[in-house]
Motif scaffolding. Structure first.
Motif, PDB file in Angstrom:
ATOM      1  N   ARG A 182       5.240  -1.196   3.186  1.00  0.00           N
ATOM      2  CA  ARG A 182       4.180  -0.758   2.560  1.00  0.00           C
ATOM      3  C   ARG A 182       3.483  -0.876   3.581  1.00  0.00           C
ATOM      4  O   ARG A 182       2.274  -0.310   3.797  1.00  0.00           O
ATOM      5  N   SER A 183       3.290  -2.101   4.113  1.00  0.00           N
ATOM      6  CA  SER A 183       2.217  -2.349   5.146  1.00  0.00           C
ATOM      7  C   SER A 183       2.381  -1.230   6.553  1.00  0.00           C
ATOM      8  O   SER A 183       1.158  -1.273   6.608  1.00  0.00           O
ATOM      9  N   VAL A 186       0.555   1.586   4.624  1.00  0.00           N
ATOM     10  CA  VAL A 186      -1.493   1.994   4.802  1.00  0.00           C
ATOM     11  C   VAL A 186      -1.243   2.267   5.483  1.00  0.00           C
ATOM     12  O   VAL A 186      -2.990   2.372   6.246  1.00  0.00           O
ATOM     13  N   ARG A 221      -3.379  -5.297   7.336  1.00  0.00           N
ATOM     14  CA  ARG A 221      -3.009  -4.673   6.543  1.00  0.00           C
ATOM     15  C   ARG A 221      -4.387  -5.234   5.457  1.00  0.00           C
ATOM     16  O   ARG A 221      -4.254  -3.767   4.641  1.00  0.00           O
ATOM     17  N   GLU A 222      -5.123  -5.566   5.289  1.00  0.00           N
ATOM     18  CA  GLU A 222      -6.390  -6.021   4.596  1.00  0.00           C
ATOM     19  C   GLU A 222      -7.057  -5.069   5.073  1.00  0.00           C
ATOM     20  O   GLU A 222      -8.017  -3.707   3.750  1.00  0.00           O
ATOM     21  N   GLU A 225      -6.553  -1.071   3.925  1.00  0.00           N
ATOM     22  CA  GLU A 225      -6.230  -1.148   3.230  1.00  0.00           C
ATOM     23  C   GLU A 225      -7.667  -0.918   2.324  1.00  0.00           C
ATOM     24  O   GLU A 225      -7.817   0.250   1.166  1.00  0.00           O
ATOM     25  N   ALA A 229      -9.296   2.516   0.571  1.00  0.00           N
ATOM     26  CA  ALA A 229      -8.991   2.907  -0.515  1.00  0.00           C
ATOM     27  C   ALA A 229     -10.990   3.175  -0.472  1.00  0.00           C
ATOM     28  O   ALA A 229     -11.370   4.212  -1.743  1.00  0.00           O
TER      29      ALA A 229
END
Length: 234
Positions: A182-183, A186, A221-222, A225, A229
């Motif tokens: 998942r990381s 993204v 990752r943050e 994301e 977004a």
């Protein structure tokens, strides 16, 4: 007082019919403890202890007395159960009135009505160990045949614990791999957005993401994301 007897062959046959992939570990070990207590001549109480990541616990036991005898050892970091777990050997104490190695624990066991004990190490793997503990209400309760029979029950308990640990390790690895996938997904999305906005290469886009991560003190990752977004609502 000894538990109601059962033929050792019948007890081991009953264990062999348990599907380890269909029954919860605690239930399997509780059955091991109960059947061992009824099949091993001289047994008054039985427990199965587990040592994992430095944490000790009685995972199955035939009575609160058996659990308390194990827990005394955990609290004082001293006793045959712990030594058997570490060394993966069988430790027989035929007479607790004459036990120089663990006098404090022996006195506690005698006060509870136990006069002999048997602890059999469960060699599961380096990070997980344990013991099958059999307590006798008389001195010299366990002869050679009793010890060998108890070791058969211990072997079954070791298999159940090893299977459970393998399942847990496999499940943990699967979760970690899913998280990593998942990381990665993204991060690749964020790289694509940067490449489209800045007309740069994938390597340059990743370098920019890494710099943003370092400058903002956030995980890569943050940062990815957040960028994805923002792009989704713009």
């Amino acid at each position: 007082m000894e538990a109601p007897r059962i033929d050792p062959g019948e007890a081991l046959a009953e264990l062999s019919r348990i599907r380890l992939d269909e029954v919860a570990l605690d239930a399997v070990l509780a059955r091991v403890a109960d059947l061992a207590n009824r099949a091993v001549p001289g047994s008054a109480e039985v427990s199965v202890s587990l040592v994992q990541a430095g944490a000790n616990r009685a995972i199955a036991y035939t009575s609160d007395l058996a659990r308390s005898l194990d827990e005394w050892q955990y609290e004082h970091d001293d006793g045959p159960c712990l030594d058997a777990s570490v060394s993966a050997v069988s430790i027989s104490l035929p007479d607790l009135t004459d036990e120089p190695r663990w006098p404090g624990w022996a006195a506690r066991a005698r006060a509870a009505g136990m006069q002999s004990s048997l602890s059999i190490g469960l060699p599961i793997q380096e990070a997980v160990t344990g013991a099958l503990n059999v307590y006798g209400g008389t001195t010299h309760a366990f002869d050679k045949a009793s010890i060998e029979l108890a070791e058969e029950f211990a072997a079954y308990a070791a298999v159940a614990l090893a299977n459970a640990h393998l399942y847990e390790s496999t499940a943990t690895l699967a979760r970690q791999m899913q998280e990593a996938m998942r990381s990665r997904a993204v991060i690749e999305q964020a790289k694509g957005i940067i490449m489209g906005q800045r007309r740069c290469s994938a390597e340059e886009a990743f370098t920019l993401l890494a710099k943003l991560s370092q400058d903002s003190n956030r995980k890569l990752r943050e940062v990815a994301e957040a960028l994805v977004a923002r792009a989704a609502v713009s």
